[in-house]
Design a protein around this motif. Structure first.
Motif, PDB file in Angstrom:
ATOM      1  N   GLU A  87       0.862  -1.174   0.000  1.00  0.00           N
ATOM      2  CA  GLU A  87       0.000   0.000   0.000  1.00  0.00           C
ATOM      3  C   GLU A  87       0.899   1.225   0.000  1.00  0.00           C
ATOM      4  OE1 GLU A  87      -2.432  -0.376   3.439  1.00  0.00           O
ATOM      5  OE2 GLU A  87      -3.303  -2.260   2.767  1.00  0.00           O
ATOM      6  N   PRO A  88       0.908   1.965  -1.085  1.00  0.00           N
ATOM      7  CA  PRO A  88       1.795   3.133  -1.154  1.00  0.00           C
ATOM      8  C   PRO A  88       1.380   4.195  -0.142  1.00  0.00           C
ATOM      9  CG  PRO A  88       0.307   3.091  -3.021  1.00  0.00           C
ATOM     10  CD  PRO A  88       0.089   1.819  -2.264  1.00  0.00           C
ATOM     11  N   SER A  89       2.305   5.078   0.131  1.00  0.00           N
ATOM     12  CA  SER A  89       2.000   6.156   1.080  1.00  0.00           C
ATOM     13  C   SER A  89       1.003   7.118   0.455  1.00  0.00           C
ATOM     14  CB  SER A  89       3.286   6.893   1.455  1.00  0.00           C
ATOM     15  OG  SER A  89       3.780   7.611   0.347  1.00  0.00           O
ATOM     16  N   GLU A  90       0.371   7.888   1.290  1.00  0.00           N
ATOM     17  CA  GLU A  90      -0.620   8.861   0.838  1.00  0.00           C
ATOM     18  C   GLU A  90       0.008  10.224   0.554  1.00  0.00           C
ATOM     19  OE1 GLU A  90      -3.806   8.113   0.233  1.00  0.00           O
ATOM     20  OE2 GLU A  90      -3.317   6.038   0.736  1.00  0.00           O
ATOM     21  N   LEU A  91       1.332  10.287   0.555  1.00  0.00           N
ATOM     22  CA  LEU A  91       2.031  11.565   0.389  1.00  0.00           C
ATOM     23  C   LEU A  91       2.056  12.002  -1.072  1.00  0.00           C
ATOM     24  CD1 LEU A  91       5.132  10.706   2.594  1.00  0.00           C
ATOM     25  CD2 LEU A  91       3.155  12.064   3.258  1.00  0.00           C
ATOM     26  N   ASP A  92       2.007  13.316  -1.272  1.00  0.00           N
ATOM     27  CA  ASP A  92       2.197  13.817  -2.630  1.00  0.00           C
ATOM     28  C   ASP A  92       3.698  13.782  -2.941  1.00  0.00           C
ATOM     29  OD1 ASP A  92       3.384  16.746  -2.267  1.00  0.00           O
ATOM     30  OD2 ASP A  92       1.828  16.447  -0.734  1.00  0.00           O
ATOM     31  N   GLU A  93       4.050  13.982  -4.192  1.00  0.00           N
ATOM     32  CA  GLU A  93       5.436  13.839  -4.640  1.00  0.00           C
ATOM     33  C   GLU A  93       6.407  14.750  -3.887  1.00  0.00           C
ATOM     34  OE1 GLU A  93       6.770  11.671  -6.846  1.00  0.00           O
ATOM     35  OE2 GLU A  93       4.791  10.734  -6.952  1.00  0.00           O
ATOM     36  N   ARG A  94       6.031  16.006  -3.699  1.00  0.00           N
ATOM     37  CA  ARG A  94       6.935  16.959  -3.030  1.00  0.00           C
ATOM     38  C   ARG A  94       7.147  16.596  -1.565  1.00  0.00           C
ATOM     39  NH1 ARG A  94       5.603  22.969  -5.343  1.00  0.00           N
ATOM     40  NH2 ARG A  94       6.510  22.617  -7.401  1.00  0.00           N
ATOM     41  N   THR A  95       6.088  16.247  -0.897  1.00  0.00           N
ATOM     42  CA  THR A  95       6.202  15.874   0.513  1.00  0.00           C
ATOM     43  C   THR A  95       7.024  14.601   0.655  1.00  0.00           C
ATOM     44  OG1 THR A  95       4.046  16.871   0.925  1.00  0.00           O
ATOM     45  CG2 THR A  95       4.907  15.400   2.625  1.00  0.00           C
ATOM     46  N   HIS A  96       6.795  13.649  -0.249  1.00  0.00           N
ATOM     47  CA  HIS A  96       7.556  12.405  -0.240  1.00  0.00           C
ATOM     48  C   HIS A  96       9.038  12.694  -0.435  1.00  0.00           C
ATOM     49  CE1 HIS A  96       7.986   8.072  -0.594  1.00  0.00           C
ATOM     50  NE2 HIS A  96       8.801   8.288  -1.610  1.00  0.00           N
ATOM     51  N   ALA A  97       9.371  13.537  -1.391  1.00  0.00           N
ATOM     52  CA  ALA A  97      10.779  13.893  -1.638  1.00  0.00           C
ATOM     53  C   ALA A  97      11.384  14.614  -0.435  1.00  0.00           C
ATOM     54  CB  ALA A  97      10.885  14.764  -2.887  1.00  0.00           C
ATOM     55  N   GLU A  98      10.590  15.475   0.176  1.00  0.00           N
ATOM     56  CA  GLU A  98      11.062  16.207   1.356  1.00  0.00           C
ATOM     57  C   GLU A  98      11.362  15.243   2.504  1.00  0.00           C
ATOM     58  OE1 GLU A  98       9.589  20.278   3.352  1.00  0.00           O
ATOM     59  OE2 GLU A  98       8.081  18.679   3.311  1.00  0.00           O
ATOM     60  N   LEU A  99      10.473  14.293   2.743  1.00  0.00           N
ATOM     61  CA  LEU A  99      10.695  13.321   3.806  1.00  0.00           C
ATOM     62  C   LEU A  99      11.881  12.419   3.509  1.00  0.00           C
ATOM     63  CD1 LEU A  99       7.080  12.295   4.888  1.00  0.00           C
ATOM     64  CD2 LEU A  99       8.716  13.766   6.071  1.00  0.00           C
ATOM     65  N   LEU A 100      12.053  12.053   2.240  1.00  0.00           N
ATOM     66  CA  LEU A 100      13.232  11.267   1.866  1.00  0.00           C
ATOM     67  C   LEU A 100      14.526  12.017   2.179  1.00  0.00           C
ATOM     68  CD1 LEU A 100      12.319   9.572  -1.532  1.00  0.00           C
ATOM     69  CD2 LEU A 100      12.811   8.457   0.646  1.00  0.00           C
ATOM     70  N   GLU A 101      14.541  13.305   1.893  1.00  0.00           N
ATOM     71  CA  GLU A 101      15.732  14.112   2.177  1.00  0.00           C
ATOM     72  C   GLU A 101      15.967  14.220   3.684  1.00  0.00           C
ATOM     73  OE1 GLU A 101      19.169  15.903   1.693  1.00  0.00           O
ATOM     74  OE2 GLU A 101      17.994  15.009   0.083  1.00  0.00           O
ATOM     75  N   LEU A 102      14.903  14.414   4.450  1.00  0.00           N
ATOM     76  CA  LEU A 102      15.037  14.452   5.908  1.00  0.00           C
ATOM     77  C   LEU A 102      15.551  13.117   6.448  1.00  0.00           C
ATOM     78  CD1 LEU A 102      11.802  16.382   6.903  1.00  0.00           C
ATOM     79  CD2 LEU A 102      14.158  17.168   7.197  1.00  0.00           C
ATOM     80  N   TYR A 103      15.071  12.029   5.874  1.00  0.00           N
ATOM     81  CA  TYR A 103      15.503  10.702   6.285  1.00  0.00           C
ATOM     82  C   TYR A 103      16.995  10.522   5.995  1.00  0.00           C
ATOM     83  CZ  TYR A 103      15.050   5.688   7.127  1.00  0.00           C
ATOM     84  OH  TYR A 103      15.165   4.417   7.639  1.00  0.00           O
ATOM     85  N   ARG A 104      17.413  10.901   4.776  1.00  0.00           N
ATOM     86  CA  ARG A 104      18.835  10.804   4.411  1.00  0.00           C
ATOM     87  C   ARG A 104      19.702  11.655   5.329  1.00  0.00           C
ATOM     88  NH1 ARG A 104      17.051  11.827  -0.873  1.00  0.00           N
ATOM     89  NH2 ARG A 104      16.567   9.868  -1.876  1.00  0.00           N
TER      90      ARG A 104
END
Length: 163
Positions: free
Chosen positions: A20-37
């Motif tokens: 089940e994919p996340s409910e995040l939009d593309e920008r929010t998903h990219a932002e969270l990926l950067e925060l995670y990194r």
């Protein structure tokens, strides 16, 4: 990327996990990926600092041992070497603990971020339990602190006046 269609992934050859994919939009998903990194990089840096603190402290003990061995056993330099070793031990252990707390704060951020990702990400992160990860981290921290205490003890035994 974030809102891909549901996919089925085989789990340990027996049952299927419906992704089940996340409910995040593309920008929010990219932002969270950067925060995670960023959190991963920060943890890696803090762990590197921990090992550097351990190695540097043990290296300074060797230098203090060499200096104290050549100094007069009743002189100021000898006493200074002993005092420096004790203060250095306390400071190094304190630093190791601070780095550990820093890493824990970053791990908390990573956990909050990972909750927003797909169920597959949560499933993969759940392979090793949080309790097991913490056990490994704190055993390693204990051995780092014990190495410093042991190194200081060996230094004091080495420098103790011989009769």
């Amino acid at each position: 990327m974030a809102k891909a269609p549901k996919q089925e992934v085989e789990e340990s050859g027996e049952e299927l996990l419906v992704v089940e994919p996340s409910e995040l939009d593309e920008r929010t998903h990219a932002e969270l990926l950067e925060l995670y990194r960023t959190s991963v990089d920060t943890i890696r840096f803090a762990k590197h600092q921990q090992w550097g603190t351990l190695g540097g402290t043990l290296g300074v003990f060797v230098l203090l041992g060499l200096t104290g061995d050549y100094a007069s056993k009743t002189g100021f330099l000898f006493k200074l070497c002993m005092i420096i070793s004790l203060v250095l031990s306390v400071g190094a252990i304190y630093s190791l603990v601070i780095y550990q707390f820093w890493q824990n704060a970053e791990r908390e951020k990573m956990n909050l971020i990972a909750e927003r990702f797909s169920n597959l990400t949560r499933h993969i992160r759940g392979v090793v339990t949080e309790r097991e990860r913490n056990f490994h981290r704190y055993v390693l921290l204990f051995f780092m602190m014990a190495s410093i205490v042991l190194g200081n003890w060996l230094l004091i035994v080495f420098l103790a006046p011989r009769t």
